[in-house]
Design an enzyme around this catalytic site. Structure first.
Site, PDB file in Angstrom:
ATOM      1  N   MET A  45      -5.821  -7.488   8.296  1.00 43.92           N
ATOM      2  CA  MET A  45      -5.391  -6.824   8.853  1.00 43.92           C
ATOM      3  C   MET A  45      -5.270  -4.505   9.872  1.00 43.92           C
ATOM      4  O   MET A  45      -6.724  -4.950   9.260  1.00 43.92           O
ATOM      5  CB  MET A  45      -3.802  -5.977   9.156  1.00 43.92           C
ATOM      6  CG  MET A  45      -2.855  -7.489   9.216  1.00 43.92           C
ATOM      7  SD  MET A  45      -1.395  -6.896   8.845  1.00 43.92           S
ATOM      8  CE  MET A  45      -1.606  -6.584   7.106  1.00 43.92           C
ATOM      9  N   ARG A  66      -3.623  -1.832  -6.619  1.00 44.90           N
ATOM     10  CA  ARG A  66      -2.744  -2.143  -6.345  1.00 44.90           C
ATOM     11  C   ARG A  66      -2.698  -3.092  -7.216  1.00 44.90           C
ATOM     12  O   ARG A  66      -4.245  -3.414  -8.490  1.00 44.90           O
ATOM     13  CB  ARG A  66      -2.612  -3.877  -5.067  1.00 44.90           C
ATOM     14  CG  ARG A  66      -4.010  -3.828  -4.782  1.00 44.90           C
ATOM     15  CD  ARG A  66      -4.322  -4.794  -3.859  1.00 44.90           C
ATOM     16  NE  ARG A  66      -6.201  -4.143  -3.291  1.00 44.90           N
ATOM     17  CZ  ARG A  66      -6.337  -4.726  -1.822  1.00 44.90           C
ATOM     18  NH1 ARG A  66      -5.709  -4.686  -0.705  1.00 44.90           N
ATOM     19  NH2 ARG A  66      -7.892  -4.663  -2.133  1.00 44.90           N
ATOM     20  N   LYS A  83       0.422  -1.094   0.211  1.00 46.56           N
ATOM     21  CA  LYS A  83       0.308  -0.526   0.353  1.00 46.56           C
ATOM     22  C   LYS A  83       0.952   1.090  -0.404  1.00 46.56           C
ATOM     23  O   LYS A  83       0.560   1.704  -0.314  1.00 46.56           O
ATOM     24  CB  LYS A  83      -0.596   0.438   1.578  1.00 46.56           C
ATOM     25  CG  LYS A  83      -1.894   1.275   1.083  1.00 46.56           C
ATOM     26  CD  LYS A  83      -3.285   1.084   2.344  1.00 46.56           C
ATOM     27  CE  LYS A  83      -3.827  -0.997   2.349  1.00 46.56           C
ATOM     28  NZ  LYS A  83      -4.631  -0.908   3.557  1.00 46.56           N
ATOM     29  N   SER A 112      14.532 -42.208 -10.590  1.00 47.83           N
ATOM     30  CA  SER A 112      13.407 -41.985 -10.974  1.00 47.83           C
ATOM     31  C   SER A 112      13.028 -41.873  -8.895  1.00 47.83           C
ATOM     32  O   SER A 112      13.113 -42.887  -8.028  1.00 47.83           O
ATOM     33  CB  SER A 112      12.642 -42.173 -11.131  1.00 47.83           C
ATOM     34  OG  SER A 112      10.946 -41.845 -10.900  1.00 47.83           O
ATOM     35  N   HIS A 148     -15.431  -7.621   0.097  1.00 45.87           N
ATOM     36  CA  HIS A 148     -14.719  -9.017   1.986  1.00 45.87           C
ATOM     37  C   HIS A 148     -14.411 -10.440   0.835  1.00 45.87           C
ATOM     38  O   HIS A 148     -13.502 -10.407   0.819  1.00 45.87           O
ATOM     39  CB  HIS A 148     -14.918  -8.491   3.360  1.00 45.87           C
ATOM     40  CG  HIS A 148     -14.163  -9.718   3.551  1.00 45.87           C
ATOM     41  ND1 HIS A 148     -14.436 -10.724   4.172  1.00 45.87           N
ATOM     42  CD2 HIS A 148     -12.377  -9.041   4.386  1.00 45.87           C
ATOM     43  CE1 HIS A 148     -13.590 -11.740   4.845  1.00 45.87           C
ATOM     44  NE2 HIS A 148     -12.577 -10.779   4.746  1.00 45.87           N
ATOM     45  N   CYS A 175       8.922 -39.909  -9.179  1.00 44.03           N
ATOM     46  CA  CYS A 175       7.470 -40.112 -10.031  1.00 44.03           C
ATOM     47  C   CYS A 175       6.827 -39.966  -8.872  1.00 44.03           C
ATOM     48  O   CYS A 175       5.536 -40.455  -8.942  1.00 44.03           O
ATOM     49  CB  CYS A 175       7.803 -41.626  -9.945  1.00 44.03           C
ATOM     50  SG  CYS A 175       8.736 -42.365  -8.955  1.00 44.03           S
ATOM     51  N   GLY A 182      -8.349  -7.271   4.528  1.00 43.24           N
ATOM     52  CA  GLY A 182      -9.268  -7.112   5.627  1.00 43.24           C
ATOM     53  C   GLY A 182      -8.829  -8.253   6.607  1.00 43.24           C
ATOM     54  O   GLY A 182      -9.405  -8.012   7.768  1.00 43.24           O
ATOM     55  N   ARG A 217      -3.147   2.413   8.273  1.00 39.01           N
ATOM     56  CA  ARG A 217      -3.367   1.576   7.773  1.00 39.01           C
ATOM     57  C   ARG A 217      -2.627   0.881   7.558  1.00 39.01           C
ATOM     58  O   ARG A 217      -1.376   0.713   7.625  1.00 39.01           O
ATOM     59  CB  ARG A 217      -4.715   2.233   6.392  1.00 39.01           C
ATOM     60  CG  ARG A 217      -5.616   3.084   6.322  1.00 39.01           C
ATOM     61  CD  ARG A 217      -5.812   3.275   4.946  1.00 39.01           C
ATOM     62  NE  ARG A 217      -6.988   2.441   4.401  1.00 39.01           N
ATOM     63  CZ  ARG A 217      -7.555   2.278   3.147  1.00 39.01           C
ATOM     64  NH1 ARG A 217      -6.723   3.398   2.180  1.00 39.01           N
ATOM     65  NH2 ARG A 217      -7.499   1.713   2.362  1.00 39.01           N
ATOM     66  N   TYR A 274      12.968 -35.166 -16.198  1.00 42.04           N
ATOM     67  CA  TYR A 274      11.015 -34.375 -16.360  1.00 42.04           C
ATOM     68  C   TYR A 274      10.924 -35.369 -15.010  1.00 42.04           C
ATOM     69  O   TYR A 274      11.105 -35.437 -14.153  1.00 42.04           O
ATOM     70  CB  TYR A 274      11.182 -36.005 -17.165  1.00 42.04           C
ATOM     71  CG  TYR A 274      11.549 -37.132 -16.842  1.00 42.04           C
ATOM     72  CD1 TYR A 274      10.218 -37.948 -15.838  1.00 42.04           C
ATOM     73  CD2 TYR A 274      12.736 -38.388 -16.746  1.00 42.04           C
ATOM     74  CE1 TYR A 274      10.642 -39.562 -14.979  1.00 42.04           C
ATOM     75  CE2 TYR A 274      12.673 -39.662 -16.019  1.00 42.04           C
ATOM     76  CZ  TYR A 274      11.708 -40.624 -15.368  1.00 42.04           C
ATOM     77  OH  TYR A 274      12.007 -40.958 -14.886  1.00 42.04           O
TER      78      TYR A 274
END
Length: 915
Positions: A119, A352, A39, A799, A468, A867, A117, A108, A887
């Site tokens: 804090m 933001r 902010k 693997s 909210h 895997c 919402g 704030r 992979y």
């Protein structure tokens, strides 16, 4: 956390000498989020852009860290705040809380990552019994002044002094009832003045002190409250949910107040530069006349669409649209904007990069590429695997017979079905019992976070796309419908009345569609997502909305596939799964679990093999199993022709193929009591007792079983070789890889490999086909990882079986611990996330990295894969890319996620290299 190299970022909290703790909005910029929070950094950026931002200053996250570490604010902080406050007062021509011309400020929170919402915020600081009169005279409006004062006491009492917020709400409702009005804007100055007196009495009774009249005391206490809110329960829960680090702290923004509650020519709103639900361009947001900002996000009064602001105040509307375009072009992304209009003057309170739904993320990314604002590489970073997974969830069948009972605002898409519950406690309780629930509220507030996480979806009768409920639901990828005004929600009686008088009681099933806003009684059937249909080849890009999303997904996936280094295979045990995986983009099978082929009708054959007393009995069982196994492999090779198929030899915990010892004991006992023949059952029971294991997961399984039961592994190798030869004779291209499970020492692998090589040679001689079968092992034991250099002498590939490796590294039995103590570990922050969900980089991950490096030192061409189900986890895929695996392999439905994340990992690595 990595070391922050930014020269503007303050020293660590432990060393505070000479550290600057307060920055004016004119001093920062959007790149200082670590220091100024999101902010504060964005307020500074808008100030730099010349946008109308009320003057103010930001207290840094470093000050918060000092406070949280020591329990005291930094010694220098008060003086710095005083100096900035004096400068602010001089700029505004007012003094904080003075009687005749008061400056009021907001305090704030503002962490690096958005936590909507979670804090604390306090508005109108500086009002007192004296300055309220000055504010009234200054504004020429008694009602406005007393409304602002009651808001301060209510917010301050709840946030700073810990007073139960319901007490203020009940007093406000009583005042409206006495006046016979329904909304707070209909209360007059005299009513609000009485309410202020009532609120102050509540503070005195509940907090044991008077509401502070000193404006500086108000501000200092509010700053501490914001610092404290970083470690509040709801903030910690949100951070765990969103995987936000706990050591960042929050900045505090002190901003001169501008007022949206000065009458009909004033108001407050939230705007988006694009629709956060769909990604479409247009005018999106909410506006509320004669209100302060908290009224919009709290959903206590229903807003009007932002487009209506054009009729209410065209000058401000046009100015806002221009600013929105400026911000989107500057940030090159969807922007979420908070604004206030004070008697025709537009003020920007926050911007933001906005939270968005999964579908919107893909659409916006491709739109911005087409507009030339970002390139494909950046577009790939704007989406993620979790969002893609959301797009693959089912949706409601539009052709199903339904009973629609309401419609609200489509705030966060998805198809959610569950039992209606009316508070968070019940949502959590029922969810833990296995029930699917929909949380129904008039409006949600931050205290509802537990229930929102537990629920399948959220339904509110108030609020809009910026309430909210909507903002938090979108951030969590949770289905949400807001502002369904025709639904009368009675949380005290735990019921909801729908048009026509039907009552939905708690426990009744409802369905909500977050894409349309529709609410239905009962369970609505679901159908596959269009994105799944696309991956399966049943849908292609076109003109309608679903196809537009498919087109966006297609474009980003194509780029990810071009960029990624990691190949993506599937965990599949039969031809049907293999074909599905191939449609989803699998480049082979990374794990075929042969024990799954022996369940059902074949279980008895394996049981006979394991319990065989003589070599003849064992040979007979193997002879019957061989053709069955061969047929399995022929089908797999046909389905995955031309692609590698890694087949793991039999690795069952032994108890899965033995009769249940309790049931067998009961049968023998009953037969003996009835004096019935039971020689076979008794023989079987003796054998089961002999082979019974206290911990089958660490017992006779994997390579150990193959060594103890002669012929078992050679039968499987023969079946693989014969199937490959048959497929090659049919002009196919089988690429089999034989994987030996649970190896802990190279000697085990050498013995099995020698036998396997002999069998393959016999099949080649018998069929005249040259087979190119590679033999490797699963690295799933710590010892195997630690001796990987030796094991690589006998293995052509590794693997990593990260499921078992996680169990053996941690000493966990997954089936037991997830239900017993994982919840407590997650709640107490011991785990940020389950190590079975995302790889434990420090423990399991370090073994994977070390084994990969050691294996390749011995055999440079060693093929490396994973895997375990970590192969489909977004964060884990990035780790496997970093340590150089070739992979990942995962379940078929996670293949697209792995492909996307492999592409994102590659482009992130390129970016790091360039930096």
């Amino acid at each position: 956390m990595s070391e922050n190299k930014d020269p503007h970022v303050a020293q660590p909290a432990a060393s505070v000498e000479g550290v600057k703790f307060v920055y004016d909005f004119t001093e920062g910029n959007k790149d200082l989020k670590d220091l100024l929070g999101g902010k504060g950094a964005n307020l500074a950026e808008m100030t730099n852009l010349g946008l109308p931002v009320p003057p103010g200053f930001t207290i840094t996250t470093e000050a918060c860290k000092v406070y949280l570490d020591s329990g005291e604010e930094p010694a220098a902080l008060r003086d710095e705040v005083s100096a900035h406050l004096v400068a602010l007062e001089e700029r505004m021509g007012k003094k904080l809380g003075q009687a005749d011309n008061p400056l009021l400020v907001s305090v704030r929170s503002g962490a690096k990552f958005s936590m909507p919402g979670m804090m604390d915020t306090v508005l109108n600081i500086g009002l007192s019994d004296k300055s309220v009169q000055g504010l009234a005279a200054q504004a020429g409006d008694d009602r406005f002044a007393w409304d602002s004062y009651r808001r301060l006491i209510q917010m301050f009492g709840k946030t700073v002094l810990g007073v139960d917020g319901e007490l203020f709400e009940e007093a406000l409702e009583a005042a409206k009832a006495a006046k016979k009005v329904t909304v707070d804007t209909e209360l007059e100055a005299a009513d609000l003045k009485k309410l202020v007196t009532k609120f102050k009495k509540i503070v005195k009774t509940e907090a044991g002190r008077d509401f502070p009249q000193d404006p500086r005391e108000q501000m200092d206490l509010a700053i501490k409250a914001v610092f404290d809110s970083w470690n509040g329960d709801r903030a910690k829960l949100y951070r765990r949910q969103e995987r936000i680090p706990h050591d960042l702290g929050t900045a505090v923004n002190v901003c001169s107040m501008v007022f949206g509650n000065l009458g009909p020519d004033s108001g407050t709103g939230v705007a988006f530069t694009r629709d956060p639900a769909s990604g479409h361009q247009g005018v999106y947001g909410d506006y509320l006349q004669n209100a302060q900002g908290e009224d919009v996000v709290a959903g206590i009064r229903n807003t009007v669409p932002l487009a209506e602001l054009e009729q209410i105040d065209k000058k401000s509307y046009d100015q806002l649209l221009g600013i929105m375009e400026t911000l989107e072009n500057h940030y090159k992304d969807l922007c979420d904007i908070e604004f206030t209009i004070e008697r025709g003057q537009l003020w920007m309170l926050q911007t933001r990069v906005g939270k968005r739904t999964a579908g919107a993320a893909f659409r916006i990314a491709t739109q911005l590429v087409d507009q030339g604002l970002i390139d494909e590489t950046e577009a790939l970073q704007r989406v993620n695997g979790a969002q893609l997974a959301q797009l693959m969830f089912p949706r409601f069948d539009e052709h199903a017979k339904t009973e629609q009972v309401g419609r609200g605002i489509a705030a966060s898409p998805g198809a959610a079905v569950g039992k209606a519950v009316f508070d968070s406690y019940t949502a959590v309780k029922w969810s833990r019992s296995g029930e699917k629930v929909i949380l129904v509220r008039r409006e949600t507030n931050p205290d509802d976070l537990d229930g929102m996480i537990a629920a399948e979806g959220i339904l509110t009768s108030r609020g809009g796309k910026t309430s909210h409920a909507a903002v938090v639901a979108r951030g969590m990828g949770k289905t949400c419908v807001c502002g369904a005004e025709e639904l009368e929600v009675d949380t005290k009686r735990r019921r909801m009345t729908v048009p026509g008088g039907h009552v939905v009681e708690e426990g009744d099933v409802i369905s909500i569609d977050g894409s349309t806003g529709k609410v239905y009684l009962g369970e609505v059937p679901v159908v596959p997502s269009p994105v799944v249909e696309y991956f399966e080849g049943r849908m292609h890009a076109g003109a309608d909305d679903a196809d537009e999303l498919v087109e966006a997904v297609h474009r980003i996936m194509a780029f990810a596939d071009r960029k990624r280094r990691l190949r993506v295979r599937a965990n599949a045990d039969n031809a049907e799964d293999a074909l599905r995986a191939r449609r989803f983009g699998a480049q082979g099978i990374g794990l075929c679990r042969t024990e799954h082929m022996f369940l059902g009708d074949r279980r008895e054959l394996v049981e006979r093999l394991i319990l065989a007393d003589t070599e003849a009995e064992r040979e007979e069982s193997l002879k019957e199993l061989l053709p069955l196994q061969k047929r399995d492999f022929v089908e797999l090779f046909e389905a995955m022709d031309g692609l590698p198929v890694t087949i793991r030899l039999l690795d069952p915990p032994l108890h899965e193929f033995l009769p249940d010892i309790t049931e067998l004991s009961v049968r023998v006992a009953l037969a003996e009591s009835r004096q019935e023949p039971h020689e076979n059952e008794l023989r079987l029971l003796q054998a089961v007792h002999r082979l019974h294991e206290q911990n089958p997961m660490l017992g006779l399984r994997g390579v150990r079983l193959g060594l103890v039961i002669p012929g078992l592994f050679t039968m499987q190798v023969r079946a693989i070789a014969e199937a490959a030869a048959e497929r090659r004779n049919a002009k196919g291209d089988p690429r089999a890889e034989i994987m030996i499970p649970l190896v802990g020492t190279v000697q085990e692998l050498e013995i099995v490999r020698e036998e396997a090589d002999q069998v393959v040679a016999e099949v080649e001689a018998a069929t005249g086909v040259t087979l190119k079968l590679s033999i490797g092992t699963m690295i799933e034991l710590p010892r195997a990882a630690l001796t990987a250099g030796q094991i690589a002498e006998a293995a052509e590939f590794f693997s990593f079986g990260t499921n078992d490796l996680t169990q053996t590294v941690w000493g966990f039995s997954r089936d037991d611990v997830e239900a017993s103590f994982f919840t407590a570990y997650l709640e107490r922050g011991i785990f940020g996330v389950s190590p079975f969900e995302t790889i434990d980089k420090d423990g399991v991950g370090s073994l994977v990295k070390a084994a990969a490096e050691a294996g390749r030192r011995t055999r440079p061409d060693l093929k490396l894969g994973v895997c375990g189900e970590h192969g489909g986890d977004p964060e884990s895929v990035h780790f496997f890319h970093e340590v150089g695996l070739d992979y990942v392999s995962c379940s078929p439905f996670r293949i697209p996620v792995a492909r996307l994340e492999a592409g994102r990992a590659a482009t992130q690595s390129e970016g790091s290299d360039h930096r």
